[in-house]
Design a protein around this motif. Structure first.
Motif, mmCIF file in Angstrom:
data_model
loop_
_atom_site.group_PDB
_atom_site.id
_atom_site.type_symbol
_atom_site.label_atom_id
_atom_site.label_comp_id
_atom_site.label_asym_id
_atom_site.label_seq_id
_atom_site.Cartn_x
_atom_site.Cartn_y
_atom_site.Cartn_z
ATOM 1 N N PRO A 295 -19.862 16.438 2.526
ATOM 2 C CA PRO A 295 -20.373 15.100 2.866
ATOM 3 C C PRO A 295 -21.427 14.635 1.871
ATOM 4 N N SER A 296 -21.601 13.307 1.813
ATOM 5 C CA SER A 296 -22.668 12.727 1.007
ATOM 6 C C SER A 296 -23.622 11.988 1.937
ATOM 7 N N ARG A 297 -24.668 11.403 1.364
ATOM 8 C CA ARG A 297 -25.708 10.775 2.174
ATOM 9 C C ARG A 297 -25.154 9.671 3.068
ATOM 10 N N PHE A 298 -24.287 8.824 2.489
ATOM 11 C CA PHE A 298 -23.787 7.685 3.251
ATOM 12 C C PHE A 298 -22.402 7.930 3.845
ATOM 13 N N ARG A 299 -21.847 9.104 3.575
ATOM 14 C CA ARG A 299 -20.586 9.461 4.205
ATOM 15 C C ARG A 299 -20.731 10.857 4.796
ATOM 16 N N PRO A 300 -21.617 10.976 5.830
ATOM 17 C CA PRO A 300 -21.863 12.291 6.432
ATOM 18 C C PRO A 300 -20.627 12.871 7.101
ATOM 19 N N ASN A 301 -19.685 12.015 7.475
ATOM 20 C CA ASN A 301 -18.426 12.473 8.052
ATOM 21 C C ASN A 301 -17.275 11.924 7.213
ATOM 22 N N PRO A 302 -17.069 12.488 6.011
ATOM 23 C CA PRO A 302 -16.059 11.939 5.110
ATOM 24 C C PRO A 302 -14.665 12.117 5.682
ATOM 25 N N PRO A 303 -13.720 11.290 5.219
ATOM 26 C CA PRO A 303 -12.349 11.446 5.704
ATOM 27 C C PRO A 303 -11.818 12.828 5.353
ATOM 28 N N LYS A 304 -11.098 13.433 6.299
ATOM 29 C CA LYS A 304 -10.570 14.776 6.075
ATOM 30 C C LYS A 304 -9.562 14.743 4.943
ATOM 31 N N ALA A 305 -9.752 15.616 3.968
ATOM 32 C CA ALA A 305 -8.874 15.658 2.812
ATOM 33 C C ALA A 305 -8.156 17.001 2.752
ATOM 34 N N THR A 306 -6.951 16.986 2.262
ATOM 35 C CA THR A 306 -6.209 18.215 1.991
ATOM 36 C C THR A 306 -6.015 18.330 0.490
ATOM 37 N N ALA A 307 -5.983 19.552 -0.011
ATOM 38 C CA ALA A 307 -5.873 19.777 -1.448
ATOM 39 C C ALA A 307 -4.494 20.310 -1.807
ATOM 40 N N THR A 308 -3.985 19.858 -2.931
ATOM 41 C CA THR A 308 -2.776 20.412 -3.534
ATOM 42 C C THR A 308 -3.182 21.005 -4.880
ATOM 43 N N ARG A 656 -27.255 2.165 -0.202
ATOM 44 C CA ARG A 656 -25.803 2.364 -0.101
ATOM 45 C C ARG A 656 -25.085 1.701 -1.275
ATOM 46 N N ILE A 657 -25.483 0.476 -1.602
ATOM 47 C CA ILE A 657 -24.857 -0.236 -2.718
ATOM 48 C C ILE A 657 -25.065 0.544 -4.014
ATOM 49 N N LYS A 658 -26.249 1.104 -4.173
ATOM 50 C CA LYS A 658 -26.526 1.903 -5.368
ATOM 51 C C LYS A 658 -25.566 3.079 -5.462
ATOM 52 N N GLU A 659 -25.315 3.735 -4.331
ATOM 53 C CA GLU A 659 -24.450 4.919 -4.334
ATOM 54 C C GLU A 659 -22.975 4.547 -4.445
ATOM 55 N N GLN A 660 -22.547 3.529 -3.674
ATOM 56 C CA GLN A 660 -21.131 3.218 -3.582
ATOM 57 C C GLN A 660 -20.665 2.206 -4.625
ATOM 58 N N GLY A 661 -21.572 1.408 -5.174
ATOM 59 C CA GLY A 661 -21.155 0.308 -6.020
ATOM 60 C C GLY A 661 -20.572 -0.828 -5.183
ATOM 61 N N ASP A 662 -20.012 -1.832 -5.847
ATOM 62 C CA ASP A 662 -19.426 -2.968 -5.138
ATOM 63 C C ASP A 662 -17.969 -2.658 -4.822
ATOM 64 N N ILE A 663 -17.716 -2.062 -3.669
ATOM 65 C CA ILE A 663 -16.356 -1.666 -3.306
ATOM 66 C C ILE A 663 -15.520 -2.849 -2.820
ATOM 67 N N PHE A 664 -16.142 -4.024 -2.683
ATOM 68 C CA PHE A 664 -15.432 -5.223 -2.217
ATOM 69 C C PHE A 664 -14.879 -6.045 -3.384
ATOM 70 N N LYS A 665 -15.170 -5.633 -4.604
ATOM 71 C CA LYS A 665 -14.852 -6.410 -5.792
ATOM 72 C C LYS A 665 -13.381 -6.804 -5.911
ATOM 73 N N PRO A 666 -12.416 -5.952 -5.491
ATOM 74 C CA PRO A 666 -11.001 -6.355 -5.619
ATOM 75 C C PRO A 666 -10.634 -7.632 -4.871
ATOM 76 N N VAL A 667 -11.464 -8.036 -3.893
ATOM 77 C CA VAL A 667 -11.199 -9.285 -3.167
ATOM 78 C C VAL A 667 -11.186 -10.475 -4.122
ATOM 79 N N LEU A 668 -11.929 -10.364 -5.221
ATOM 80 C CA LEU A 668 -12.010 -11.445 -6.208
ATOM 81 C C LEU A 668 -10.991 -11.267 -7.325
ATOM 82 N N GLY A 669 -10.035 -10.364 -7.131
ATOM 83 C CA GLY A 669 -9.084 -10.034 -8.182
ATOM 84 C C GLY A 669 -7.897 -10.975 -8.277
#
Length: 686
Positions: A295-308, A656-669
């Motif tokens: 986990p990270s600071r703003f994602r203390p419960n990250p989505p469960k991932a599986t590895a290949t 949060r913005i500092k850590e994640q960046g602008d994750i909404f940017k594709p809306v303007l794509g």
């Protein structure tokens, strides 16, 4: 201010110290003022390239903790950027400052240095005692001295005074400045594998809590070839993979160096998966299996991932901020595959010893320390004055009633609100720029009377742009922000929330996005979350790009980029189709009826926001709600049980913005192909 009592602060301002004051040649510089407390340091603005210019000096970006030193003889408070005490954590520096016997406030950076003059932020984070390395405090500014405030004294003069008053000490060093051309200094820093340099205007004044354009930082990107040892896929994602697990060879074993989750296009992912398929294996190729669900600071419960896991044969290139003390990359981003590198030849790039190189360079024996990733923009307005003026984008803005409480329960002021909008202005501006605004003004805070203002004709400064319209035969104008100054002007009017059109003045009939507004009645927020998840599934199944944010109130907003290719009527009908399909999936607690009485307490799947002049709170906008909530863009993996509106407020949004960046940017794509999207939806759900 920790460590200095009220009585002694008064003593400082009256110049009644028992310890002798060092004599300086300050003349009439500065103004008489009490010991300054409770302020954050001045910060530099990030620019894209180095430059040569007169009246600028250059410095190293130190790899450590910024610290303000409040010195009163043998009483010292060493304060972090966020106003926390460093006295105990970095006790050798505190002790060294006491020995200097100063009556001053210093600005500088705490770093850790080994015998070769090399340091990293990771080393400093892990520092616990002097056995872990030598701490140094590099001082680069003087803010107050012997009862005189020096904020308005030009930088070069502040530094001259600093040279006079700073005694020799092994742990307290004067940070050097260089008059070399900026481009030359940058190239030297680049050859030494530094992250960047600092440029400062020689006559700049000191502005606490402000990210100023008189101080600039120029980054040097770091890159590294790495071997791909596997990939992860998050639970519920529609992507082919979520991140790459990479490493470098060390003594013929693959050592893990990080998880790369950004930088891939859909096309690149498809091509890479074809390369991965013949290399899939059951065993982990790394010497130690990495914790890819950490986990990270703003994602203390990250989505469960599986590895290949993959045979370690493919090489790619990655950019990153720095390497931590345990050898893991910070903020890595995929740059591309490398077909010209053999995996077994990929080793970690080792930084060259700085000390020897610097003695041969223009830096004249100055030790250069690799700088960590830059911090976030700080505040605009100081905490003391109720009325302040600031020059923004060449325009003077007057800010008044700054102590007025806007959120009574939380004791959040108008000043706090304005500082927030200054901090997020670079990231929120793209969602406001060139878009007419409906001003929702709260001049007395969220519990006072509020009103909407659309017409600003003749009521705003001449430098603010407007967009004309006619109502009841009368010519009127909407306010149209185009720069940061406009955002701050709106906020100064008491606009707690910012409400833009979906289209710009350039294509006023063509929205840039289609939005589905999930508006609950008496529903639980878990039902809102479920409705958002189903909407996402519907859109994903039809290949329609979609992005979400909290409303900051009680709902969730789901956006689809249109790229201004369609009319509002087309956007509305497209939204109606989506809303109808989602409602058919969840008829028990959703409704598409416009009349409130007809909804019978169900969640309203609102597609009618897709009409001319309709507005919603912008991404990153504050809301006039208890808790000072923010309309915050989310990763879809975050839209799950346990999500709460108050997870995102004025208190933590900037971090949060500092850590994640602008994750909404594709809306303007580029925007979706609506015809294909409608065909896909009809095939799947009709």
């Amino acid at each position: 201010m920790a460590g200095i009592t009220r009585r002694k602060k008064k003593a400082v301002s009256r110049q009644t110290r028992k310890t002798p004051v060092r004599q300086t040649t300050t003349g009439n510089l500065g103004v008489k003022a009490p010991f300054p407390v409770n302020f954050s340091p001045m910060l530099a603005t990030l620019v894209d390239k180095p430059f040569d210019a007169e009246n600028w000096i250059f410095e190293v970006k130190w790899d450590g903790y910024r610290a303000i030193a409040h010195c009163y003889g043998d009483e010292v408070s060493l304060i972090s950027r966020n106003n926390k005490s460093f006295n105990e954590k970095f006790y050798p520096i505190t002790a060294a400052l006491k020995q200097l016997n100063l009556n001053a406030v210093l600005d500088g950076e705490i770093i850790i240095s080994n015998k070769e003059g090399i340091s990293s932020f990771g080393d400093l984070q892990n520092w616990r005692s002097e056995a872990d390395g030598e701490l140094l405090y590099y001082v680069f500014d003087l803010l107050w001295l012997d009862g005189y405030l020096l904020f308005d004294v030009p930088l070069l003069q502040r530094r001259e005074i600093l040279k006079e008053i700073l005694p020799q000490h092994s742990a307290i060093q004067l940070s050097q400045t260089f008059n070399a051309p900026g481009t030359t200094f940058y190239e030297v820093a680049k050859n030494m594998n530094l992250e960047g340099i600092i440029a400062k205007k020689a006559d700049s004044v000191y502005l606490p809590d402000v990210r100023t354009r008189d101080w600039l930082k120029i980054k040097i990107a770091q890159r590294q070839e790495v071997v791909i040892g596997g990939f992860t896929r998050n639970e519920g994602t529609s992507k082919l993979f979520s991140s790459l697990l990479v490493g470098v060879f060390e003594n013929n074993t693959l050592r893990y160096t990080g998880k790369i989750g950004t930088g891939f296009s859909d096309k690149a992912q498809r091509e890479m998966m074809e390369q991965f398929k013949p290399l899939i294996q059951k065993s982990c190729p790394f010497d130690v299996e990495p914790d890819y669900n950490k986990p990270s600071r703003f994602r203390p419960n990250p989505p469960k991932a599986t590895a290949t896991w993959l045979k370690p044969e493919l090489v790619c290139e990655v950019s990153f901020a720095e390497i931590t003390s345990d050898g893991v990359m910070r903020h890595p981003s995929f740059e591309g595959m490398r077909i010209d590198k053999k995996a077994k030849d990929v080793r970690a790039d080792k930084a060259k010893p700085v000390k020897k190189l610097v003695e041969e360079s223009i830096l004249h024996k100055e030790k250069i320390i690799t700088r960590r990733a830059p911090g976030e923009r700080k505040t605009l307005l100081n905490p003391a004055e109720k009325q302040q003026e600031r020059n923004i984008d060449g325009h003077t803005l007057k800010f008044s009633n700054l102590d007025k409480i806007y959120w009574p329960k939380e004791k959040i002021t108008k000043r706090d609100m304005l500082n927030y909008y200054y901090q997020v202005a670079p990231v929120i501006l793209p969602y406001l720029k060139d878009r007419p605004q409906s001003l929702n003004r709260y001049p007395n805070g969220i519990e006072g009377e509020s009103f909407y203002q659309k017409n600003v004709l003749g009521k705003v400064p001449s430098w603010i742009q407007t967009f004309p319209y006619t109502s009841e035969g009368i010519k009127k104008s909407f306010l149209v922000p185009v720069r940061e100054a406009d955002v701050l002007y709106m906020a100064s009017l008491g606009c707690i929330e910012l409400n833009p059109w979906s289209s710009t003045v350039h294509t006023p009939d063509n929205p840039d996005w289609c939005v589905i507004d999930l508006d609950p009645d008496n529903n639980s927020f878990e039902q809102v979350i479920k409705t958002a998840q189903v909407t996402h599934e519907v859109l994903d199944s039809a290949g329609i790009a979609n992005y979400c944010k909290t409303s900051g109130s009680t709902g969730i907003h789901i956006y689809m980029p249109l790229g201004a290719k369609y009319l509002y009527e087309e956007s509305r009908e497209f939204g109606r189709l989506i809303a109808t399909i989602v409602h058919e999936q969840l008829p028990r607690f959703t409704s598409i009826e416009r009349a409130t009485a007809d909804r019978k307490g169900k969640i309203y799947i609102d597609f009618l926001q897709n009409r001319p002049q309709a507005t919603l709170a912008s991404a990153y906008s504050l809301r006039p709600k208890p808790g000072a909530t923010v309309s915050m863009p989310l990763h879809w993996e975050e839209v799950k049980k346990g999500l709460k509106m108050k997870d995102f407020t004025i208190r933590n949004a900037v971090a949060r913005i500092k850590e994640q960046g602008d994750i909404f940017k594709p809306v303007l794509g580029k925007g979706i192909n609506m015809k294909k999207a409608i065909t896909s939806l009809q095939k799947l759900f009709r």
